[in-house]
Design an enzyme around this catalytic site. Structure first.
Site, PDB file in Angstrom:
ATOM      1  N   ASP A 296      34.735  14.440 -17.666  1.00  0.00           N
ATOM      2  CA  ASP A 296      36.032  15.112 -17.504  1.00  0.00           C
ATOM      3  C   ASP A 296      36.260  15.402 -16.019  1.00  0.00           C
ATOM      4  O   ASP A 296      35.312  15.416 -15.221  1.00  0.00           O
ATOM      5  CB  ASP A 296      36.109  16.409 -18.346  1.00  0.00           C
ATOM      6  CG  ASP A 296      35.076  17.453 -17.963  1.00  0.00           C
ATOM      7  OD1 ASP A 296      33.957  17.069 -17.542  1.00  0.00           O
ATOM      8  OD2 ASP A 296      35.358  18.658 -18.081  1.00  0.00           O
TER       9      ASP A 296
ATOM     10  N   GLU B  19      32.746  19.987 -18.555  1.00  0.00           N
ATOM     11  CA  GLU B  19      32.073  20.645 -17.435  1.00  0.00           C
ATOM     12  C   GLU B  19      33.089  21.375 -16.571  1.00  0.00           C
ATOM     13  O   GLU B  19      32.827  22.450 -16.055  1.00  0.00           O
ATOM     14  CB  GLU B  19      31.303  19.635 -16.586  1.00  0.00           C
ATOM     15  CG  GLU B  19      30.155  20.244 -15.782  1.00  0.00           C
ATOM     16  CD  GLU B  19      30.592  20.833 -14.447  1.00  0.00           C
ATOM     17  OE1 GLU B  19      29.863  21.669 -13.910  1.00  0.00           O
ATOM     18  OE2 GLU B  19      31.665  20.448 -13.928  1.00  0.00           O
TER      19      GLU B  19
HETATM   20 ZN   LIG Z   1      31.275  18.040 -11.438  1.00  0.00          ZN
END
Ligand SMILES: [Zn+2]
Length: 386
Positions: free
Chosen positions: A70, A135
């Site tokens: 992501d 994340e």
């Molecule tokens: Zn990162």
């Protein structure tokens, strides 16, 4: 596209517009590529987030590469010199969101493995990938939950390497062996509201807060430790929300962030702050409340045979060793540290999260070569001992 080409792989990943928590096809691409190399892949969706665990080999020590596909939003797309999801390579530089944080890091590790396999190398154990799509978001349904699943299913990780962009000038120049902890504290001082012309009839919380802020901002938390800089405390805001000039407000709030090293825990810091706020409450007659929100605790992976082999891999490619650092923000390494020794090493990160995020193609190639060496050395040295 072949798995041995980290640039083509990075470009393909950048073309998946995977703004957190959207996947945009990124994990499918990683899965297809890893399956082509003989990995067994398991998709682990939690709520709106998709994740992937992939493993090569069935037994022996497990060396895990951890990362995310992501990315943060591009912001104003028209401000980019090259479209953020195009993956253009211009004059030896790869452009796009995720170019350094950290699609090219994922690509570099896949290609390192693919190149070794092309030379008929076999790991004396297992190589795995823990790739999350959460994340850059709240990090609730990503690495943390995947680690829980691994534990429940008796998958053991022996060592982990997070491919976040830790490089200062180029890939490999810095290895993060730990991180500072981070906590946000909200202070609320409540007094008695009144007319500014009759302050004796009120209990004004503003000067009480002003004194508290001055005191806390000057607080020396420590002078640093073996692997860490001194802890810091920084105020972000003071608010009364009061627009009237003739009213003493009943309440003031203030917020600050503490970045702390391995000499503190959130509890020890909270106790220290509470001593000061309790004293202010006693002296002023105001009520002083604390709200603490912990983002991560401090940790350090002590330099040992593992960090030595990573450093040797860097020396083999760059000719010079890495710096060991504990600076910067939090990453998913904060979850992995409870399962196995973990460090972070990746590309140069100068443009991460910025408009015009980009990385020199040469840096991606450099990191791929370093990761190749890491895999070789790991199974020569630690893989056998584990
Ligand atoms: Zn990162």
């Amino acid at each position: 596209m072949t798995a041995t080409d980290p640039i083509a792989l990075s470009q393909a990943l950048i073309r998946c517009a995977s703004v957190t928590p959207t996947d945009g096809g990124a994990l499918d691409l990683v899965q297809r590529t890893l399956e082509g190399l003989g990995f067994t892949c398991t998709r682990l969706p939690f709520a709106e987030v998709d994740n992937l665990y992939a493993v090569y080999g069935a037994q022996g020590p497990n060396f895990c590469f951890a990362g995310h596909t992501d990315v943060v939003p591009p912001g104003d797309v028209s401000a980019w010199r090259h479209p953020p999801f195009e993956g253009a390579v211009i004059d030896g530089v790869l452009h796009g969101r995720g170019a350094c944080d950290m699609k090219s890091g994922v690509a570099a590790f896949i290609s390192a493995f693919a190149r070794l396999r092309e030379k008929n190398w076999q790991p004396k154990g297992q190589v795995s990938f823990l790739i999350t799509g959460d994340e850059e978001g709240p990090s609730v349904n990503g690495t943390k939950k995947v680690l829980g699943w691994l534990k429940d299913n008796r998958h053991v990780l022996n060592h982990a390497l997070v491919g976040e962009p830790t490089g200062v000038v180029e890939a490999g120049d810095t290895i993060k062996i730990g991180r500072r902890g981070s906590m946000n504290v909200r202070l609320t001082v409540t007094g008695v509201q009144g007319h500014t012309a009759y302050p004796q009839r009120a209990n004004n919380p503003v000067p009480v807060m002003a004194e508290l802020v001055a005191k806390l901002a000057k607080l020396e938390l420590d002078r640093g430790s073996d692997h860490f800089e001194p802890s810091t405390l920084a105020f972000a805001t003071i608010d009364t929300g009061n627009s009237a000039t003739n009213v003493i407000p009943a309440k003031v709030t203030a917020g600050f962030n503490i970045r702390f090293n391995d000499l503190h825990t959130p509890d020890s810091l909270t106790a220290k702050i509470r001593e000061i706020t309790d004293e202010a409450a006693r002296q002023s007659g105001c009520e002083v409340a604390l709200h603490v929100d912990v983002s991560g605790v401090s940790f350090v992976t002590q330099p040992d045979a593992y960090t030595a082999l990573l450093n040797d891999a860097v020396i083999a490619v760059r000719g010079t060793p890495s710096e060991f650092s504990t600076g910067g923000g939090t990453s998913d390494a904060r979850f992995i540290k409870d399962f196995c020794p973990v460090v972070e090493m990746g590309l140069a990160g100068a443009t991460m999260h910025k408009t015009d995020e980009c990385v020199p193609v040469a840096d991606v190639e450099r990191l791929t070569a370093i990761y190749e060496k890491v895999l070789e050395l790991y199974f020569q040295r630690l893989g056998r001992a584990s």
